[in-house]
Design an enzyme around this catalytic site. Structure first.
Site, mmCIF file in Angstrom:
data_model
loop_
_atom_site.group_PDB
_atom_site.id
_atom_site.type_symbol
_atom_site.label_atom_id
_atom_site.label_comp_id
_atom_site.label_asym_id
_atom_site.label_seq_id
_atom_site.Cartn_x
_atom_site.Cartn_y
_atom_site.Cartn_z
ATOM 1 N N ASN A 153 -28.533 -3.085 21.815
ATOM 2 C CA ASN A 153 -28.212 -1.816 22.468
ATOM 3 C C ASN A 153 -27.137 -1.017 21.746
ATOM 4 O OD1 ASN A 153 -26.979 -4.314 23.683
ATOM 5 N ND2 ASN A 153 -25.530 -2.760 24.396
ATOM 6 N N CYS A 328 -21.789 -0.682 26.316
ATOM 7 C CA CYS A 328 -22.527 -0.857 27.564
ATOM 8 C C CYS A 328 -21.684 -1.486 28.652
ATOM 9 C CB CYS A 328 -23.798 -1.657 27.335
ATOM 10 S SG CYS A 328 -25.242 -0.764 27.936
HETATM 11 C C1 LIG Z 1 -29.098 -1.628 29.569
HETATM 12 C C2 LIG Z 1 -29.216 -3.022 29.134
HETATM 13 C C3 LIG Z 1 -29.092 -4.080 30.041
HETATM 14 C C4 LIG Z 1 -28.788 -3.856 31.505
HETATM 15 O O1 LIG Z 1 -29.889 -3.306 32.149
HETATM 16 P P1 LIG Z 1 -29.760 -2.759 33.661
HETATM 17 O O2 LIG Z 1 -31.162 -2.499 34.046
HETATM 18 O O3 LIG Z 1 -28.918 -1.521 33.571
HETATM 19 O O4 LIG Z 1 -29.117 -3.829 34.457
HETATM 20 C C5 LIG Z 1 -29.242 -5.362 29.565
HETATM 21 N N1 LIG Z 1 -29.488 -5.605 28.280
HETATM 22 C C6 LIG Z 1 -29.610 -4.621 27.375
HETATM 23 C C7 LIG Z 1 -29.912 -4.942 25.963
HETATM 24 C C8 LIG Z 1 -29.466 -3.299 27.779
HETATM 25 O O5 LIG Z 1 -29.578 -2.328 26.871
#
Ligand SMILES: *Cc1c(COP(=O)(O)O)cnc(C)c1O
Length: 382
Positions: A153, A328
């Protein structure tokens, strides 16, 4: 043009109007509880949920029964990691993961470590990739789970998940994969890739927030989980709670739309990304974070030498909405654990920018962002 320009599509994406349209009737006319099997209100809702499950299953090539709906990827990761740890602890108490995982993987692992599980964090190379030989060598007789994300991410790096899956499968170890950034953007084939568990989320692909899912393999091997929420025993008993029909319908439509157009869209995003990178790389002292090619099409992550991180972000804010640092996480101000893992200095990690280019960004926007940065960075260096 609406300012600031939104280039934070790895944090979340706006809902696609077509997705919203698909959801609306399930808030109003078709409001039934999918678990109400005694009347047509329930049947209608249940049919919509099962249709959505089918749509998503087809795209990742699994069976509908293998999908468990959750509130998002965070919950799916927690269910996978803690659910496997609890269900398989008689076999062993070792978990293998990677230093650059999302906190929704790292924190459940840290929690399990506090309960007495052993956790190994694999390093990555300077471009963010896991070393396959090291991964294979780190699997121990008591390893029950390996957790490796598909696409990162922060730096967008795509791990060689098929190879990793075959290593884990041949060693009889379950592989969990956080595919929140990858679903419906890059191909995932669960028939040919022996991933045991796979997490995903709707709001990274122009769907609603608060919905996601976990794929749980039913054959070769049949994966077992210990539920982390107890109640009405929905979702094969693994995830109790009334299913949110509108969100589930929205997620399926979002995944369907994204996948339908992914090849063309990836090309477009990559062109915009390269356009921005070419402009910025004319400046001195700009470093690309992550792998040059093995990365998400819309991702660009850079570090800028000789500027103060805080001044950079303040100067950008009126024009550009992007993330930096531990992108994040709810706690800002920390340097990114991902950039530290690829051996960026603290200073370069602080003066970093993560661009997530998305469906609604245009060439004009990218042009303007590039121009603004090319003006701002030399100013800040003076
Ligand atoms: C956004 C994200 C999450 C969290 O997802 P949510 O649906 O917001 O809980 C987990 N892992 C990665 C790699 C992400 O990009």
């Amino acid at each position: 043009m609406r300012l600031p320009i939104y280039l934070d599509n790895h944090a979340t994406t706006p809902i696609d109007p077509q997705v919203l349209q698909a959801m609306l009737p399930y808030f109003t006319e078709h409001f039934g509880n999918p678990s109400s099997q005694g009347h047509c209100y329930g049947w209608e809702a249940s049919a919509a949920v099962e249709q959505a499950r089918e749509t998503i299953a087809q795209i990742i090539n699994c069976t509908p029964e293998e999908i468990v709906f959750t509130s998002g990827a965070t919950e799916a990761n927690n269910l996978a990691i803690k659910g496997v740890a609890e269900a398989y602890q008689h076999k062993g108490r070792h978990i293998l993961t990677v230093a650059t995982e999302h906190s929704a993987v790292l924190d459940p692992c840290a929690y399990l470590a506090s309960l007495g599980f052993a956790v190994t964090y694999l390093p990555v190379d300077g471009e963010g990739l896991v070393d396959l030989d090291l991964l294979a060598a780190s699997i121990r007789p008591d390893t029950i789970l390996v957790s490796v994300m598909l696409a990162n991410n922060e730096i967008g790096v795509i791990q060689p998940i098929a190879e990793i899956a075959h290593i884990c499968h041949s060693r009889g170890v379950l592989l969990h994969c956080d595919a929140a950034q990858a679903i419906a953007k890059i191909p995932i084939d669960l028939q040919t890739t022996p991933i045991a568990l796979l997490s995903f989320s709707a709001h990274k692909v122009y769907g609603p927030k608060g919905i996601g899912g976990l794929y749980v393999r039913r054959k070769h091997p049949r994966v077992n989980l210990a539920p982390q929420l107890h109640g009405g025993a929905q979702e094969r008993g693994w995830r109790s709670g009334t299913l949110p029909t509108p969100l589930i319908v929205g997620m399926a439509e979002a995944v369907r739309l994204s996948w339908q157009n992914h090849a063309v869209e990836n090309q477009r995003l990559q062109k915009l990304r390269d356009q921005l990178w070419h402009k910025l790389s004319n400046l001195e002292g700009i470093y690309l974070n992550g792998h040059p090619t093995q990365r998400l099409a819309g991702n660009l992550n850079i570090s800028i030498a000789g500027v103060d991180g805080n001044a950079l972000h303040a100067g950008l804010r009126p024009v550009l909405a992007v993330s930096w640092g531990a992108a994040c996480s709810a706690h800002s101000g920390k340097t990114s654990h991902v950039l530290r893992a690829i051996a960026r200095s603290d200073e370069l990690a602080k003066a970093s920018l993560r661009f997530g280019i998305g469906r609604f960004n245009t060439t004009e926007e990218i042009e303007l962002v590039g121009d603004h940065l090319c003006q701002l960075i030399p100013e800040l260096r003076q």
